[in-house]
Design a protein around this motif. Structure first.
Motif, mmCIF file in Angstrom:
data_model
loop_
_atom_site.group_PDB
_atom_site.id
_atom_site.type_symbol
_atom_site.label_atom_id
_atom_site.label_comp_id
_atom_site.label_asym_id
_atom_site.label_seq_id
_atom_site.Cartn_x
_atom_site.Cartn_y
_atom_site.Cartn_z
ATOM 1 N N UNK A 168 0.732 -1.331 0.104
ATOM 2 C CA UNK A 168 0.025 -0.014 0.006
ATOM 3 C C UNK A 168 0.764 1.084 0.133
ATOM 4 N N UNK A 169 0.568 2.097 -0.764
ATOM 5 C CA UNK A 169 1.284 3.305 -1.157
ATOM 6 C C UNK A 169 0.347 4.542 -1.184
ATOM 7 N N UNK A 170 0.861 5.552 -0.635
ATOM 8 C CA UNK A 170 0.291 6.918 -0.654
ATOM 9 C C UNK A 170 1.102 8.054 -1.355
ATOM 10 N N UNK A 171 0.570 8.857 -2.483
ATOM 11 C CA UNK A 171 1.250 9.923 -3.025
ATOM 12 C C UNK A 171 0.232 11.181 -2.705
ATOM 13 N N UNK A 172 1.011 12.021 -1.960
ATOM 14 C CA UNK A 172 0.103 13.513 -1.967
ATOM 15 C C UNK A 172 0.973 14.553 -2.348
ATOM 16 N N UNK A 173 0.159 15.432 -3.425
ATOM 17 C CA UNK A 173 0.662 16.573 -3.703
ATOM 18 C C UNK A 173 2.126 16.356 -4.364
ATOM 19 N N UNK A 174 1.804 15.301 -5.133
ATOM 20 C CA UNK A 174 3.239 14.892 -5.980
ATOM 21 C C UNK A 174 2.944 15.390 -7.542
ATOM 22 N N UNK A 175 4.211 15.405 -8.116
ATOM 23 C CA UNK A 175 4.141 15.384 -9.551
ATOM 24 C C UNK A 175 4.813 14.338 -10.184
ATOM 25 N N UNK A 176 4.120 13.874 -11.102
ATOM 26 C CA UNK A 176 4.633 12.609 -11.847
ATOM 27 C C UNK A 176 4.650 12.744 -13.373
ATOM 28 N N UNK A 177 5.793 12.470 -13.996
ATOM 29 C CA UNK A 177 5.715 13.107 -15.295
ATOM 30 C C UNK A 177 6.328 11.584 -16.037
ATOM 31 N N UNK A 178 5.800 11.723 -17.496
ATOM 32 C CA UNK A 178 6.642 10.460 -18.413
ATOM 33 C C UNK A 178 5.689 10.547 -19.626
ATOM 34 N N UNK A 186 2.035 -3.397 -9.564
ATOM 35 C CA UNK A 186 1.068 -4.146 -9.066
ATOM 36 C C UNK A 186 0.668 -3.842 -7.375
ATOM 37 N N UNK A 187 1.048 -2.598 -7.161
ATOM 38 C CA UNK A 187 0.827 -2.243 -5.721
ATOM 39 C C UNK A 187 -0.747 -1.561 -5.714
ATOM 40 N N UNK A 188 -0.961 -1.200 -4.423
ATOM 41 C CA UNK A 188 -2.335 -0.624 -4.377
ATOM 42 C C UNK A 188 -2.036 0.949 -3.817
ATOM 43 N N UNK A 189 -2.437 1.799 -4.684
ATOM 44 C CA UNK A 189 -1.714 3.040 -4.448
ATOM 45 C C UNK A 189 -2.899 4.249 -4.542
ATOM 46 N N UNK A 190 -2.818 5.065 -3.564
ATOM 47 C CA UNK A 190 -3.840 6.412 -3.730
ATOM 48 C C UNK A 190 -2.916 7.474 -4.299
ATOM 49 N N UNK A 306 -12.927 5.238 -0.201
ATOM 50 C CA UNK A 306 -12.187 6.109 0.737
ATOM 51 C C UNK A 306 -10.931 5.275 0.915
ATOM 52 N N UNK A 307 -9.991 6.282 1.830
ATOM 53 C CA UNK A 307 -8.925 5.757 2.067
ATOM 54 C C UNK A 307 -9.122 4.564 2.897
ATOM 55 N N UNK A 308 -9.786 4.438 3.785
ATOM 56 C CA UNK A 308 -10.076 3.165 4.736
ATOM 57 C C UNK A 308 -10.623 2.042 4.040
ATOM 58 N N UNK A 309 -11.495 2.203 3.024
ATOM 59 C CA UNK A 309 -11.983 1.101 1.918
ATOM 60 C C UNK A 309 -10.770 0.559 1.347
ATOM 61 N N UNK A 315 -3.772 3.088 9.094
ATOM 62 C CA UNK A 315 -4.602 4.270 9.565
ATOM 63 C C UNK A 315 -3.533 5.450 8.981
ATOM 64 N N UNK A 316 -4.280 6.429 8.404
ATOM 65 C CA UNK A 316 -3.337 7.592 7.855
ATOM 66 C C UNK A 316 -3.940 8.792 8.461
ATOM 67 N N UNK A 317 -2.990 9.839 9.097
ATOM 68 C CA UNK A 317 -3.082 11.085 9.182
ATOM 69 C C UNK A 317 -2.841 12.077 8.047
#
Length: 327
Positions: A168-178, A186-190, A306-309, A315-317
């Motif tokens: 499980x991975x979380x990306x917040x306010x990130x910039x991704x280019x390509x 294969x990860x679960x990522x938000x 949702x994040x919890x789903x 648990x994420x703050x």
């Protein structure tokens, strides 16, 4: 007078270094003002399987290193001094040869390997500087509970490899280019409030979600942008048959192909993938030309994501911050 100024500068330097020492466990600085001059040295200094967070501050600079954060290096937090000026980079690519004359492959091309669970990175640019030479990974993430805040992922094909099955991975306010398949794996990522920057033409995602995972990629409140020469982009195609990708509450420009999604040349994938959209805006959203096998979620379905789903017992703050300026 000169002696007094020099003494003052030394006092200021001593004061700043002591602030760093109090706020961070380690400081990395190319100019030698920290405990380490390379990021890898600092990571190696962290005791294996430490249960408390080890915080490493990385001063501005271009760190050309091929970094391995191995599985025993857990609960590590990297904080860059400035996202635009703290850059971890390398220039490997899939067709480069190893010492045996073999291609190093896509996985071998990564600039940064992240395997240790409970990893966090803030204000750092992760780059593969090989250029448009085929697969060239900037970040390879197999860690579970990995969080990236205000980071940049820079490259062309296969920029961000979310490798870990079930991770499980979380990306917040990130910039991704390509270009082609620049977010894949294969990860679960938000992805929350991220900018997805499309270069030339290609596919934003190439998920290989296992059939045992309920979610693959979720993009929420994201903005898709494009370079001046951008042509047409698909939201995604399935690297494996059970790929799962959801775009919701996001902005899509006109260069998003009307079909939205591609089956990677296999009609059988259309029966197994879960590609969905909900409440998106922009000229590239809500196209009447979308492939029939993609989903448009109802309000009830969309609001239940949702994040919890998605992340279960993780648990994420959520950090409260403004949208980052990556330009």
């Amino acid at each position: 007078m000169i002696k007094n100024v020099s003494l003052l500068l030394l006092c200021v330097l001593f004061f700043v270094q002591n602030i760093w020492a109090r706020d961070y466990d380690f400081v990395v600085a190319k100019d030698g003002s920290g405990q380490f001059t390379t990021v890898q040295e600092a990571i190696d200094a962290v005791p294996s399987f430490r249960k408390e967070t080890t915080t490493i501050f990385i001063k501005k600079g271009i760190y050309k290193e091929k970094i391995i954060l191995s599985e025993p290096k857990q609960h590590i937090k990297l904080i860059g001094e400035d996202v635009l000026s703290t850059i971890i980079t390398f220039d490997d690519y899939a067709q480069r040869k190893n010492k045996f004359g073999e291609d190093i492959g896509t996985s071998g091309s990564a600039s940064f390997y992240c395997l240790g669970n409970n990893f966090t990175a803030e204000n750092i640019s992760f780059e593969n500087s090989a250029g448009p030479v085929g697969q060239a990974v900037a970040m390879w993430v197999a860690a579970d509970k990995a969080t990236f805040i205000n980071c940049r992922f820079l490259g062309f094909q296969d920029t961000l490899y979310t490798y870990g099955k079930g991770a499980r991975q979380l990306y917040i306010h990130c910039y991704i280019e390509g270009t082609v398949d620049y977010i894949f794996g294969s990860s679960t990522a938000w992805f929350e409030n991220c900018e997805l920057h499309c270069k030339s033409k290609g596919y934003i995602t190439a998920a290989s979600t296992p059939d045992t995972s309920s979610f693959g990629y979720v993009f929420n409140n994201c903005t898709i942008t494009g370079s001046s020469d951008v042509q047409t982009f698909y939201l995604g195609r399935p690297w494996r048959p059970y790929a799962k990708v959801i775009f919701m509450n996001s902005t899509m420009p006109a260069f998003i192909n009307g079909a939205g999604w591609d089956n990677w040349g296999k009609e059988s994938n259309e029966q197994t993938v879960f590609f969905a959209e909900y409440n998106n805006t922009g000229a590239g959203a809500l196209s009447q030309s979308r492939v029939k096998w993609a989903k448009q979620l109802s309000n009830e379905q969309g609001q239940n994501i949702s994040l919890s789903a998605v992340f279960g017992d993780w648990e994420i703050d959520f950090p409260v911050s403004n949208q980052a300026n990556f330009r």
